[in-house]
Design an enzyme around this catalytic site. Sequence first.
Site, mmCIF file in Angstrom:
data_model
loop_
_atom_site.group_PDB
_atom_site.id
_atom_site.type_symbol
_atom_site.label_atom_id
_atom_site.label_comp_id
_atom_site.label_asym_id
_atom_site.label_seq_id
_atom_site.Cartn_x
_atom_site.Cartn_y
_atom_site.Cartn_z
ATOM 1 N N GLY A 83 0.803 -1.226 0.000
ATOM 2 C CA GLY A 83 0.000 0.000 0.000
ATOM 3 C C GLY A 83 0.829 1.265 0.000
ATOM 4 C CG HIS A 188 -5.457 -8.658 1.113
ATOM 5 N ND1 HIS A 188 -6.410 -9.601 1.376
ATOM 6 C CD2 HIS A 188 -5.931 -7.498 1.627
ATOM 7 C CE1 HIS A 188 -7.414 -9.052 2.041
ATOM 8 N NE2 HIS A 188 -7.172 -7.766 2.182
ATOM 9 C CE LYS A 365 -6.664 -0.691 7.139
ATOM 10 N NZ LYS A 365 -5.574 -1.412 6.437
#
Length: 465
Positions: A83, A188, A365
Amino acid sequence: MGISGRSGGLEKARAKMLDAGVDPVAIETFAHYYRLLEHGETGMIPESTIEPVDMESLADVEVPDDVAADAIGKTVAIKLNGGLGTSMGMERAKSLLCVRRGLSFLDIIARQALHLRQQYDVRLPLLFMNSFRTSADTLHALGRYEDLAVDGLPLEFLQNKEPKLLTADLTPASWPKDPDLEWCPPGHGDLYTALRGTGLLDRMIELGYRYVFVSNSDNLGAVPDPRVAGWFASTGAPFAIEAVRRTASDRKGGHFARRKADGRIVLRETAQTLPEDREALADLDRHRFTSTNNLWFDLRAMKTVLDGREGILGLPLIRNLKHVDPADPASPEVVQIETAMGAAIEVFDGARLIEVGRDRFIPVKTTNDLLVLRSDVYEIGADFALTQVATDVPYVDLDADHYKVVGEFDKRFPEGAPSLAKATALKVEGDWTFGHGVQVVGSVELDAKGAQRVPAGEVLSGSDD
Protein backbone atom coordinates in the site's frame (compact mmCIF):
# COMPACT_ATOMS: atom_id res chain seq x y z
CA MET A 1 -22.33 -7.93 -25.98
CA GLY A 2 -22.58 -11.72 -25.91
CA ILE A 3 -20.19 -14.16 -24.30
CA SER A 4 -18.37 -14.95 -27.54
CA GLY A 5 -17.66 -11.27 -28.14
CA ARG A 6 -16.31 -10.86 -24.67
CA SER A 7 -13.91 -13.79 -24.76
CA GLY A 8 -11.64 -11.69 -26.96
CA GLY A 9 -11.17 -9.48 -23.90
CA LEU A 10 -9.54 -12.34 -22.02
CA GLU A 11 -7.10 -12.99 -24.87
CA LYS A 12 -6.18 -9.29 -24.95
CA ALA A 13 -5.72 -9.29 -21.18
CA ARG A 14 -3.56 -12.45 -21.33
CA ALA A 15 -1.39 -10.92 -24.04
CA LYS A 16 -0.98 -7.72 -22.03
CA MET A 17 0.03 -9.64 -18.90
CA LEU A 18 2.49 -11.86 -20.81
CA ASP A 19 4.02 -8.79 -22.41
CA ALA A 20 4.49 -7.23 -18.95
CA GLY A 21 6.20 -10.37 -17.65
CA VAL A 22 3.46 -11.36 -15.20
CA ASP A 23 3.91 -14.83 -13.66
CA PRO A 24 2.05 -17.58 -15.61
CA VAL A 25 0.30 -18.83 -12.44
CA ALA A 26 -1.03 -15.31 -11.86
CA ILE A 27 -2.26 -15.12 -15.47
CA GLU A 28 -4.16 -18.43 -15.11
CA THR A 29 -5.63 -17.24 -11.80
CA PHE A 30 -6.76 -14.00 -13.48
CA ALA A 31 -8.30 -16.04 -16.33
CA HIS A 32 -10.25 -18.11 -13.79
CA TYR A 33 -11.84 -14.97 -12.33
CA TYR A 34 -12.35 -13.38 -15.74
CA ARG A 35 -14.51 -16.34 -16.79
CA LEU A 36 -16.55 -16.06 -13.61
CA LEU A 37 -17.02 -12.36 -14.31
CA GLU A 38 -18.14 -12.81 -17.91
CA HIS A 39 -20.67 -15.43 -16.81
CA GLY A 40 -22.28 -12.89 -14.51
CA GLU A 41 -20.70 -13.90 -11.19
CA THR A 42 -20.92 -10.99 -8.73
CA GLY A 43 -19.34 -12.56 -5.67
CA MET A 44 -22.33 -11.54 -3.56
CA ILE A 45 -23.11 -13.47 -0.35
CA PRO A 46 -26.83 -13.06 0.46
CA GLU A 47 -27.83 -12.84 4.13
CA SER A 48 -30.26 -15.72 3.58
CA THR A 49 -27.35 -18.10 2.87
CA ILE A 50 -25.39 -17.45 6.08
CA GLU A 51 -25.80 -17.52 9.86
CA PRO A 52 -23.81 -15.94 12.72
CA VAL A 53 -20.66 -17.69 13.92
CA ASP A 54 -19.18 -18.06 17.41
CA MET A 55 -15.63 -18.97 18.43
CA GLU A 56 -13.24 -19.57 21.31
CA SER A 57 -11.28 -16.71 22.88
CA LEU A 58 -7.49 -16.54 23.22
CA ALA A 59 -8.00 -15.25 26.77
CA ASP A 60 -9.50 -18.64 27.72
CA VAL A 61 -6.90 -20.84 25.99
CA GLU A 62 -4.09 -22.58 27.86
CA VAL A 63 -0.86 -22.67 25.83
CA PRO A 64 2.15 -24.29 27.58
CA ASP A 65 5.40 -22.30 27.22
CA ASP A 66 7.21 -25.16 25.47
CA VAL A 67 4.43 -25.49 22.88
CA ALA A 68 4.53 -21.73 22.20
CA ALA A 69 8.33 -21.71 21.87
CA ASP A 70 8.33 -24.74 19.55
CA ALA A 71 5.63 -23.26 17.30
CA ILE A 72 7.25 -19.84 16.91
CA GLY A 73 10.49 -21.64 16.01
CA LYS A 74 8.72 -23.14 12.97
CA THR A 75 7.01 -19.90 11.89
CA VAL A 76 7.65 -17.44 9.06
CA ALA A 77 6.17 -13.93 9.40
CA ILE A 78 4.92 -12.15 6.26
CA LYS A 79 3.82 -8.52 6.14
CA LEU A 80 1.56 -7.21 3.39
CA ASN A 81 3.32 -4.03 2.34
CA GLY A 82 1.99 -3.08 -1.08
CA GLY A 83 0.00 0.00 0.00
CA LEU A 84 1.05 3.54 -0.89
CA GLY A 85 -1.04 5.43 1.63
CA THR A 86 -2.70 7.33 -1.23
CA SER A 87 -5.80 7.99 0.91
CA MET A 88 -3.51 10.08 3.14
CA GLY A 89 -1.84 11.88 0.24
CA MET A 90 1.28 9.70 0.17
CA GLU A 91 3.16 8.48 -2.89
CA ARG A 92 5.45 6.09 -1.02
CA ALA A 93 4.90 2.98 1.07
CA LYS A 94 2.55 3.79 3.95
CA SER A 95 4.85 1.80 6.24
CA LEU A 96 7.51 4.53 5.92
CA LEU A 97 5.32 6.88 8.00
CA CYS A 98 6.87 7.93 11.28
CA VAL A 99 4.95 6.48 14.22
CA ARG A 100 6.90 7.25 17.42
CA ARG A 101 10.37 8.40 18.52
CA GLY A 102 11.50 8.79 14.91
CA LEU A 103 10.60 5.16 14.16
CA SER A 104 8.47 4.14 11.17
CA PHE A 105 6.11 1.18 10.90
CA LEU A 106 8.97 -0.69 9.19
CA ASP A 107 11.43 0.12 12.00
CA ILE A 108 9.04 -1.16 14.66
CA ILE A 109 8.11 -4.31 12.68
CA ALA A 110 11.80 -5.15 12.14
CA ARG A 111 12.64 -4.58 15.81
CA GLN A 112 9.67 -6.66 16.99
CA ALA A 113 10.98 -9.61 14.93
CA LEU A 114 14.61 -9.17 16.03
CA HIS A 115 13.54 -9.05 19.68
CA LEU A 116 11.48 -12.26 19.37
CA ARG A 117 14.40 -14.03 17.69
CA GLN A 118 16.67 -13.15 20.58
CA GLN A 119 14.10 -13.92 23.28
CA TYR A 120 13.19 -17.36 21.91
CA ASP A 121 16.44 -18.21 20.09
CA VAL A 122 14.58 -18.85 16.81
CA ARG A 123 15.06 -17.96 13.13
CA LEU A 124 11.62 -16.32 12.63
CA PRO A 125 12.13 -15.01 9.06
CA LEU A 126 10.38 -11.73 8.21
CA LEU A 127 9.29 -11.27 4.58
CA PHE A 128 7.48 -8.35 2.97
CA MET A 129 5.02 -8.76 0.11
CA ASN A 130 5.71 -5.52 -1.76
CA SER A 131 4.20 -4.00 -4.86
CA PHE A 132 6.31 -2.62 -7.70
CA ARG A 133 5.74 0.80 -6.14
CA THR A 134 6.82 -0.02 -2.58
CA SER A 135 9.76 -2.36 -3.19
CA ALA A 136 12.71 0.06 -3.58
CA ASP A 137 11.71 2.39 -0.72
CA THR A 138 11.06 -0.52 1.63
CA LEU A 139 14.35 -2.31 0.95
CA HIS A 140 16.23 0.99 1.34
CA ALA A 141 14.56 1.66 4.72
CA LEU A 142 15.32 -1.88 5.94
CA GLY A 143 18.95 -1.59 4.87
CA ARG A 144 19.99 -0.51 8.36
CA TYR A 145 18.93 -3.91 9.78
CA GLU A 146 21.81 -6.03 8.52
CA ASP A 147 20.70 -9.15 10.40
CA LEU A 148 17.06 -9.04 9.28
CA ALA A 149 17.33 -11.36 6.27
CA VAL A 150 17.41 -15.07 7.14
CA ASP A 151 19.61 -17.51 5.21
CA GLY A 152 17.81 -19.06 2.25
CA LEU A 153 14.92 -16.58 2.13
CA PRO A 154 14.62 -13.09 0.62
CA LEU A 155 13.39 -10.04 2.52
CA GLU A 156 10.70 -9.44 -0.08
CA PHE A 157 8.63 -10.92 -2.85
CA LEU A 158 6.38 -8.98 -5.21
CA GLN A 159 2.62 -9.14 -5.51
CA ASN A 160 1.29 -9.62 -9.01
CA LYS A 161 -0.55 -7.10 -11.15
CA GLU A 162 -3.45 -7.40 -13.57
CA PRO A 163 -5.20 -5.16 -16.10
CA LYS A 164 -8.23 -3.08 -15.18
CA LEU A 165 -11.16 -4.07 -17.41
CA LEU A 166 -13.63 -1.71 -19.05
CA THR A 167 -17.11 -2.41 -17.69
CA ALA A 168 -18.56 -1.91 -21.18
CA ASP A 169 -16.94 -4.98 -22.79
CA LEU A 170 -14.41 -6.44 -20.28
CA THR A 171 -11.43 -5.52 -22.48
CA PRO A 172 -8.26 -4.15 -20.86
CA ALA A 173 -8.48 -0.40 -20.22
CA SER A 174 -6.10 1.89 -22.06
CA TRP A 175 -4.95 5.17 -20.48
CA PRO A 176 -2.00 6.66 -22.41
CA LYS A 177 -1.82 9.68 -20.09
CA ASP A 178 -0.55 7.41 -17.33
CA PRO A 179 -0.16 3.75 -18.42
CA ASP A 180 0.50 2.70 -14.81
CA LEU A 181 -3.18 3.37 -14.12
CA GLU A 182 -4.12 0.60 -16.57
CA TRP A 183 -2.99 -1.90 -13.92
CA CYS A 184 -4.21 -2.84 -10.46
CA PRO A 185 -3.23 -5.33 -7.75
CA PRO A 186 -5.43 -8.46 -7.55
CA GLY A 187 -6.25 -7.84 -3.87
CA HIS A 188 -4.32 -9.47 -1.03
CA GLY A 189 -5.72 -12.87 -1.99
CA ASP A 190 -2.82 -12.78 -4.46
CA LEU A 191 -0.56 -13.74 -1.54
CA TYR A 192 -1.01 -17.47 -2.20
CA THR A 193 -0.50 -17.13 -5.96
CA ALA A 194 2.66 -15.09 -5.40
CA LEU A 195 4.11 -17.49 -2.82
CA ARG A 196 3.63 -20.42 -5.18
CA GLY A 197 4.74 -18.60 -8.34
CA THR A 198 7.99 -17.38 -6.74
CA GLY A 199 8.80 -20.86 -5.41
CA LEU A 200 8.80 -19.52 -1.83
CA LEU A 201 6.14 -21.97 -0.67
CA ASP A 202 8.36 -24.96 -1.53
CA ARG A 203 11.49 -23.19 -0.25
CA MET A 204 10.02 -22.53 3.19
CA ILE A 205 8.99 -26.19 3.52
CA GLU A 206 12.49 -27.33 2.43
CA LEU A 207 14.04 -25.10 5.11
CA GLY A 208 11.98 -26.78 7.82
CA TYR A 209 9.27 -24.20 8.45
CA ARG A 210 5.72 -25.34 9.17
CA TYR A 211 3.58 -22.25 9.81
CA VAL A 212 3.12 -18.82 8.29
CA PHE A 213 1.76 -15.76 10.07
CA VAL A 214 0.49 -13.03 7.74
CA SER A 215 -0.59 -9.51 8.70
CA ASN A 216 -0.80 -5.95 7.39
CA SER A 217 2.22 -3.68 7.82
CA ASP A 218 -0.03 -0.85 9.05
CA ASN A 219 -1.16 -2.95 12.05
CA LEU A 220 1.55 -2.76 14.70
CA GLY A 221 -0.54 -4.90 17.05
CA ALA A 222 0.05 -7.87 14.74
CA VAL A 223 3.17 -9.26 16.41
CA PRO A 224 3.97 -12.92 15.52
CA ASP A 225 3.01 -13.93 19.04
CA PRO A 226 4.33 -17.29 20.32
CA ARG A 227 1.14 -17.89 22.35
CA VAL A 228 -1.08 -17.58 19.26
CA ALA A 229 1.40 -19.70 17.28
CA GLY A 230 1.21 -22.36 20.00
CA TRP A 231 -2.60 -22.30 19.95
CA PHE A 232 -2.62 -22.70 16.15
CA ALA A 233 -0.09 -25.55 16.20
CA SER A 234 -2.01 -27.41 18.91
CA THR A 235 -5.30 -27.26 16.97
CA GLY A 236 -3.78 -29.07 13.98
CA ALA A 237 -5.91 -26.76 11.80
CA PRO A 238 -4.75 -25.99 8.26
CA PHE A 239 -5.82 -22.34 8.44
CA ALA A 240 -6.95 -19.82 11.06
CA ILE A 241 -7.80 -16.13 11.40
CA GLU A 242 -7.68 -13.89 14.45
CA ALA A 243 -11.00 -12.08 14.92
CA VAL A 244 -12.12 -9.18 17.10
CA ARG A 245 -15.51 -8.04 18.35
CA ARG A 246 -16.99 -5.46 16.02
CA THR A 247 -17.49 -1.93 17.32
CA ALA A 248 -19.45 1.02 15.93
CA SER A 249 -16.47 1.88 13.73
CA ASP A 250 -16.71 -1.59 12.09
CA ARG A 251 -20.37 -1.30 11.03
CA LYS A 252 -19.50 -0.86 7.37
CA GLY A 253 -16.74 -3.47 7.36
CA GLY A 254 -16.67 -7.19 6.66
CA HIS A 255 -17.54 -9.95 9.11
CA PHE A 256 -17.36 -13.70 9.63
CA ALA A 257 -20.36 -16.00 9.24
CA ARG A 258 -21.13 -19.68 8.66
CA ARG A 259 -22.50 -20.82 5.31
CA LYS A 260 -25.71 -22.79 5.79
CA ALA A 261 -25.14 -25.05 2.78
CA ASP A 262 -21.94 -26.73 4.00
CA GLY A 263 -21.15 -25.30 7.44
CA ARG A 264 -17.94 -23.64 6.27
CA ILE A 265 -16.78 -20.34 7.75
CA VAL A 266 -16.95 -17.43 5.29
CA LEU A 267 -15.65 -13.88 5.37
CA ARG A 268 -18.19 -11.50 3.85
CA GLU A 269 -16.75 -8.18 2.73
CA THR A 270 -18.86 -5.04 2.21
CA ALA A 271 -18.39 -5.36 -1.56
CA GLN A 272 -20.01 -8.83 -1.37
CA THR A 273 -23.13 -7.59 0.46
CA LEU A 274 -26.39 -6.93 -1.41
CA PRO A 275 -28.00 -3.49 -0.87
CA GLU A 276 -30.98 -5.09 0.85
CA ASP A 277 -28.60 -6.87 3.28
CA ARG A 278 -26.71 -3.74 4.39
CA GLU A 279 -28.81 -3.49 7.55
CA ALA A 280 -27.88 -7.04 8.56
CA LEU A 281 -24.21 -6.26 7.76
CA ALA A 282 -24.33 -3.33 10.21
CA ASP A 283 -26.05 -5.36 12.97
CA LEU A 284 -23.32 -5.75 15.59
CA ASP A 285 -25.45 -8.08 17.72
CA ARG A 286 -26.06 -10.49 14.84
CA HIS A 287 -22.62 -10.50 13.19
CA ARG A 288 -20.30 -9.88 16.12
CA PHE A 289 -16.84 -10.58 14.72
CA THR A 290 -14.64 -8.93 12.11
CA SER A 291 -11.26 -9.94 10.71
CA THR A 292 -7.97 -8.51 11.93
CA ASN A 293 -6.37 -9.77 8.70
CA ASN A 294 -3.95 -11.65 10.97
CA LEU A 295 -3.82 -15.13 9.40
CA TRP A 296 -2.09 -18.38 10.21
CA PHE A 297 -1.69 -21.27 7.81
CA ASP A 298 0.06 -24.61 7.67
CA LEU A 299 2.55 -24.62 4.80
CA ARG A 300 2.06 -28.30 3.90
CA ALA A 301 -1.74 -27.96 3.89
CA MET A 302 -1.50 -24.88 1.66
CA LYS A 303 0.85 -26.67 -0.75
CA THR A 304 -1.44 -29.73 -0.93
CA VAL A 305 -4.52 -27.65 -1.76
CA LEU A 306 -2.72 -25.41 -4.28
CA ASP A 307 -1.10 -28.38 -6.02
CA GLY A 308 -4.46 -30.14 -6.19
CA ARG A 309 -6.02 -27.08 -7.84
CA GLU A 310 -3.13 -26.34 -10.22
CA GLY A 311 -2.25 -23.17 -8.37
CA ILE A 312 -5.74 -21.66 -8.27
CA LEU A 313 -7.06 -21.58 -4.72
CA GLY A 314 -10.52 -20.53 -5.93
CA LEU A 315 -11.19 -17.69 -3.52
CA PRO A 316 -14.53 -15.91 -3.89
CA LEU A 317 -14.55 -13.15 -6.49
CA ILE A 318 -14.77 -9.51 -5.40
CA ARG A 319 -15.99 -7.34 -8.28
CA ASN A 320 -14.74 -3.82 -7.56
CA LEU A 321 -16.07 -0.98 -9.72
CA LYS A 322 -13.76 2.04 -10.06
CA HIS A 323 -12.65 4.63 -12.61
CA VAL A 324 -9.46 3.96 -14.56
CA ASP A 325 -8.08 7.18 -13.03
CA PRO A 326 -9.46 7.16 -9.46
CA ALA A 327 -8.92 10.93 -9.27
CA ASP A 328 -10.95 11.58 -12.44
CA PRO A 329 -14.63 10.57 -12.23
CA ALA A 330 -14.99 11.38 -15.94
CA SER A 331 -12.51 8.62 -16.86
CA PRO A 332 -13.94 5.27 -18.04
CA GLU A 333 -15.52 2.93 -15.50
CA VAL A 334 -13.53 -0.24 -14.91
CA VAL A 335 -13.84 -3.53 -13.07
CA GLN A 336 -11.00 -4.58 -10.79
CA ILE A 337 -11.01 -8.31 -10.12
CA GLU A 338 -9.99 -8.83 -6.50
CA THR A 339 -9.85 -11.51 -3.85
CA ALA A 340 -9.36 -11.28 -0.08
CA MET A 341 -6.73 -13.49 1.53
CA GLY A 342 -8.96 -14.12 4.55
CA ALA A 343 -11.57 -15.68 2.26
CA ALA A 344 -9.27 -18.73 2.06
CA ILE A 345 -10.85 -19.78 5.34
CA GLU A 346 -13.75 -21.31 3.37
CA VAL A 347 -11.37 -23.36 1.20
CA PHE A 348 -9.94 -25.38 4.09
CA ASP A 349 -11.85 -28.10 5.91
CA GLY A 350 -11.28 -27.67 9.64
CA ALA A 351 -10.30 -23.99 9.46
CA ARG A 352 -10.58 -22.13 12.76
CA LEU A 353 -11.30 -18.70 14.21
CA ILE A 354 -10.06 -17.29 17.51
CA GLU A 355 -11.17 -14.13 19.24
CA VAL A 356 -8.26 -11.86 20.24
CA GLY A 357 -8.14 -8.52 22.03
CA ARG A 358 -8.07 -5.18 20.23
CA ASP A 359 -4.39 -4.93 21.17
CA ARG A 360 -3.73 -7.19 18.15
CA PHE A 361 -5.72 -4.97 15.82
CA ILE A 362 -4.45 -1.38 15.59
CA PRO A 363 -4.81 -0.55 11.88
CA VAL A 364 -3.92 2.88 10.51
CA LYS A 365 -6.20 3.72 7.58
CA THR A 366 -6.54 7.49 8.15
CA THR A 367 -4.77 10.36 9.92
CA ASN A 368 -7.40 9.95 12.67
CA ASP A 369 -5.88 6.54 13.41
CA LEU A 370 -2.36 7.96 13.07
CA LEU A 371 -3.02 10.62 15.74
CA VAL A 372 -4.16 7.96 18.23
CA LEU A 373 -1.09 5.82 17.46
CA ARG A 374 1.27 8.79 17.96
CA SER A 375 -0.41 9.77 21.23
CA ASP A 376 0.00 8.34 24.74
CA VAL A 377 -2.90 5.89 24.29
CA TYR A 378 -0.23 3.26 23.57
CA GLU A 379 3.25 2.62 24.94
CA ILE A 380 6.01 0.93 22.98
CA GLY A 381 7.95 -1.44 25.23
CA ALA A 382 11.48 -2.80 25.10
CA ASP A 383 10.10 -5.61 22.92
CA PHE A 384 8.69 -2.95 20.54
CA ALA A 385 5.19 -4.32 21.03
CA LEU A 386 2.38 -1.83 21.59
CA THR A 387 0.53 -1.85 24.89
CA GLN A 388 -2.69 0.09 25.34
CA VAL A 389 -2.22 2.10 28.55
CA ALA A 390 -5.35 4.24 28.24
CA THR A 391 -8.63 2.79 29.48
CA ASP A 392 -10.28 3.43 26.11
CA VAL A 393 -9.17 4.08 22.56
CA PRO A 394 -10.72 7.50 21.88
CA TYR A 395 -12.85 8.22 18.82
CA VAL A 396 -11.03 10.82 16.69
CA ASP A 397 -12.63 12.77 13.84
CA LEU A 398 -10.41 15.42 12.25
CA ASP A 399 -11.68 17.86 9.61
CA ALA A 400 -10.75 16.21 6.28
CA ASP A 401 -10.25 19.62 4.62
CA HIS A 402 -7.25 20.29 6.84
CA TYR A 403 -6.00 16.98 8.25
CA LYS A 404 -6.61 14.21 5.70
CA VAL A 405 -3.24 14.56 3.94
CA VAL A 406 -0.20 13.63 6.07
CA GLY A 407 1.79 16.76 5.13
CA GLU A 408 -1.04 19.07 6.24
CA PHE A 409 -1.75 16.93 9.31
CA ASP A 410 1.89 17.19 10.45
CA LYS A 411 1.86 21.00 10.12
CA ARG A 412 -1.01 21.19 12.61
CA PHE A 413 0.74 19.03 15.22
CA PRO A 414 4.27 20.54 15.01
CA GLU A 415 5.08 19.55 18.62
CA GLY A 416 3.62 16.06 18.32
CA ALA A 417 0.27 14.55 19.24
CA PRO A 418 -1.73 15.82 22.22
CA SER A 419 -2.26 13.57 25.25
CA LEU A 420 -5.32 11.39 24.55
CA ALA A 421 -4.91 8.95 27.44
CA LYS A 422 -7.91 10.45 29.28
CA ALA A 423 -9.93 11.27 26.16
CA THR A 424 -13.05 9.47 24.96
CA ALA A 425 -13.48 11.53 21.76
CA LEU A 426 -11.88 14.41 19.87
CA LYS A 427 -13.74 16.06 17.02
CA VAL A 428 -12.04 18.94 15.21
CA GLU A 429 -13.86 21.17 12.72
CA GLY A 430 -11.91 23.87 10.94
CA ASP A 431 -8.20 24.65 10.98
CA TRP A 432 -6.60 24.23 14.40
CA THR A 433 -2.91 23.97 15.26
CA PHE A 434 -1.90 22.26 18.52
CA GLY A 435 0.92 23.50 20.75
CA HIS A 436 3.24 21.40 22.92
CA GLY A 437 1.80 19.32 25.75
CA VAL A 438 -1.90 19.76 25.00
CA GLN A 439 -4.17 17.37 26.94
CA VAL A 440 -7.61 16.17 25.87
CA VAL A 441 -9.89 14.97 28.68
CA GLY A 442 -13.31 13.41 28.11
CA SER A 443 -15.21 14.19 24.90
CA VAL A 444 -14.02 17.38 23.20
CA GLU A 445 -15.28 19.21 20.10
CA LEU A 446 -13.47 22.14 18.50
CA ASP A 447 -15.67 24.30 16.24
CA ALA A 448 -14.68 25.93 12.95
CA LYS A 449 -13.78 29.54 13.80
CA GLY A 450 -11.16 30.38 11.18
CA ALA A 451 -7.49 29.71 11.92
CA GLN A 452 -7.16 28.77 15.60
CA ARG A 453 -4.36 27.62 17.89
CA VAL A 454 -4.54 25.47 21.01
CA PRO A 455 -1.87 26.97 23.31
CA ALA A 456 0.94 24.84 24.76
CA GLY A 457 -0.03 23.04 27.95
CA GLU A 458 -3.75 23.66 27.44
CA VAL A 459 -6.17 21.12 28.96
CA LEU A 460 -9.20 20.66 26.70
CA SER A 461 -11.90 19.29 28.97
CA GLY A 462 -15.11 17.84 27.60
CA SER A 463 -18.54 16.72 28.60
CA ASP A 464 -17.75 13.41 30.28
CA ASP A 465 -14.42 14.11 31.98
